[in-house]
Scaffold this motif. Structure first.
Motif, short mmCIF file in Angstrom:
data_model
loop_
_atom_site.label_atom_id
_atom_site.label_comp_id
_atom_site.label_asym_id
_atom_site.label_seq_id
_atom_site.Cartn_x
_atom_site.Cartn_y
_atom_site.Cartn_z
N ARG A 1 0.94 -1.09 -0.01
CA ARG A 1 -0.01 -0.19 -0.12
C ARG A 1 0.83 1.28 -0.04
NH1 ARG A 1 -0.79 1.71 5.41
NH2 ARG A 1 0.70 0.42 6.77
N VAL A 2 0.40 2.20 -0.76
CA VAL A 2 0.77 3.69 -0.50
C VAL A 2 -0.10 4.46 -0.12
CG1 VAL A 2 1.95 5.30 -2.09
CG2 VAL A 2 2.27 2.92 -2.62
N LEU A 3 0.31 5.34 0.86
CA LEU A 3 -0.60 6.45 1.46
C LEU A 3 -0.52 7.76 0.75
CD1 LEU A 3 -0.17 5.41 5.08
CD2 LEU A 3 -1.94 4.53 3.52
N VAL A 4 -1.45 8.37 0.02
CA VAL A 4 -1.26 9.32 -0.77
C VAL A 4 -2.30 10.44 -0.49
CG1 VAL A 4 -1.38 10.05 -3.27
CG2 VAL A 4 -0.86 7.80 -2.99
N THR A 5 -1.65 11.86 -0.37
CA THR A 5 -2.40 12.99 -0.26
C THR A 5 -2.26 13.24 -1.76
OG1 THR A 5 -1.57 13.22 2.12
CG2 THR A 5 -2.71 15.25 0.78
N GLY A 6 -3.49 13.80 -2.32
CA GLY A 6 -3.76 14.08 -3.56
C GLY A 6 -3.68 15.74 -3.61
N VAL B 1 -0.71 -1.32 -4.63
CA VAL B 1 0.38 -1.28 -5.69
C VAL B 1 1.17 -2.66 -5.72
CG1 VAL B 1 2.31 -0.13 -6.61
CG2 VAL B 1 0.43 1.22 -5.42
N ARG B 2 1.47 -3.18 -6.78
CA ARG B 2 2.08 -4.28 -6.96
C ARG B 2 3.53 -4.22 -6.86
NH1 ARG B 2 0.64 -4.32 -11.91
NH2 ARG B 2 2.79 -4.93 -12.62
N SER B 3 4.32 -5.35 -6.14
CA SER B 3 5.64 -5.16 -6.10
C SER B 3 6.29 -5.18 -7.65
CB SER B 3 6.40 -6.09 -5.42
OG SER B 3 7.66 -6.19 -5.18
N GLY B 4 7.33 -4.33 -7.85
CA GLY B 4 7.76 -4.03 -9.01
C GLY B 4 7.23 -2.86 -10.16
N HIS C 1 12.59 8.74 2.73
CA HIS C 1 13.44 9.51 2.02
C HIS C 1 14.78 8.40 1.80
CE1 HIS C 1 12.52 13.89 2.79
NE2 HIS C 1 11.59 12.94 2.33
N ASP C 2 15.29 7.94 2.86
CA ASP C 2 16.49 7.07 2.94
C ASP C 2 16.40 5.50 2.31
OD1 ASP C 2 17.93 8.99 3.86
OD2 ASP C 2 17.87 8.28 5.85
N ARG C 3 14.91 5.18 2.31
CA ARG C 3 14.72 3.86 1.42
C ARG C 3 14.59 3.92 -0.04
NH1 ARG C 3 10.14 1.90 5.86
NH2 ARG C 3 10.96 2.71 7.46
N LEU C 4 14.66 5.06 -0.56
CA LEU C 4 14.39 5.17 -1.74
C LEU C 4 15.82 5.27 -2.59
CD1 LEU C 4 11.70 7.87 -2.28
CD2 LEU C 4 11.38 5.23 -2.61
N GLN D 1 9.59 7.19 -11.94
CA GLN D 1 10.62 6.56 -11.79
C GLN D 1 10.97 5.58 -10.41
OE1 GLN D 1 13.10 6.96 -14.22
NE2 GLN D 1 11.16 7.53 -15.09
N LEU D 2 9.91 5.72 -9.67
CA LEU D 2 9.78 5.00 -8.28
C LEU D 2 8.97 3.68 -8.82
CD1 LEU D 2 8.94 8.06 -5.86
CD2 LEU D 2 11.22 6.98 -6.68
N ARG D 3 9.86 2.63 -8.24
CA ARG D 3 9.52 1.03 -8.56
C ARG D 3 9.00 0.81 -7.17
NH1 ARG D 3 9.37 -1.42 -13.13
NH2 ARG D 3 10.94 -0.78 -14.21
N PHE D 4 7.84 0.29 -6.99
CA PHE D 4 7.30 -0.42 -5.66
C PHE D 4 7.98 -1.46 -5.33
CE2 PHE D 4 4.41 -2.29 -2.65
CZ PHE D 4 4.28 -1.21 -1.72
N THR D 5 8.39 -1.50 -4.00
CA THR D 5 9.02 -2.91 -3.44
C THR D 5 8.30 -3.29 -1.97
OG1 THR D 5 10.68 -1.72 -2.42
CG2 THR D 5 11.18 -2.59 -4.52
#
Length: 105
Positions: free
Chosen positions: A4-9, A19-22, A58-61, A87-91
């Motif tokens: 899951r990704v928590l998004v403020t629109g 979100v699927r991994s990869g 930040h440090d995980r990307l 450019q960010l791939r979910f893991t």
């Protein structure tokens, strides 16, 4: 694996996306109609998937590559926590990632 990704629109709404991994984040954000346009189709060439990443993540990307860094440099709304969602791939390590859609000027 799905996470899951928590998004403020862009409109201030808060949404939890699966979100699927990869997978790159931009298509999911665009489909959720949260203010991400993704006009260049994920080529780091337009900045319409600009997001702000919450501080704990930040440090995980991985660092932006040269193309992403160049595009971010062209954005008036750039901040230290700016990234392009295309450019960010979910893991699985990013499960719970928080981000905010940046304003389009």
């Amino acid at each position: 694996m799905t996470g899951r990704v928590l998004v403020t629109g862009a409109d201030g709404s808060r949404t939890e996306l699966a979100v699927r991994s990869g997978a790159r984040l931009m298509p999911s954000l665009k489909a959720a109609e949260l203010g991400v346009l993704g006009l260049c189709g994920g080529n780091a060439a337009c900045g319409t998937c600009h997001v702000y990443v919450d501080a704990p993540w930040h440090d995980r990307l991985p660092a932006p590559d040269a193309d992403e860094a160049d595009m971010l440099d062209d954005l008036d709304s750039r901040r230290i926590d700016s990234r392009l969602a295309c450019q960010l791939r979910f893991t699985e390590q990013l499960d719970g990632l928080g981000l905010t859609v940046a304003p389009h000027l």
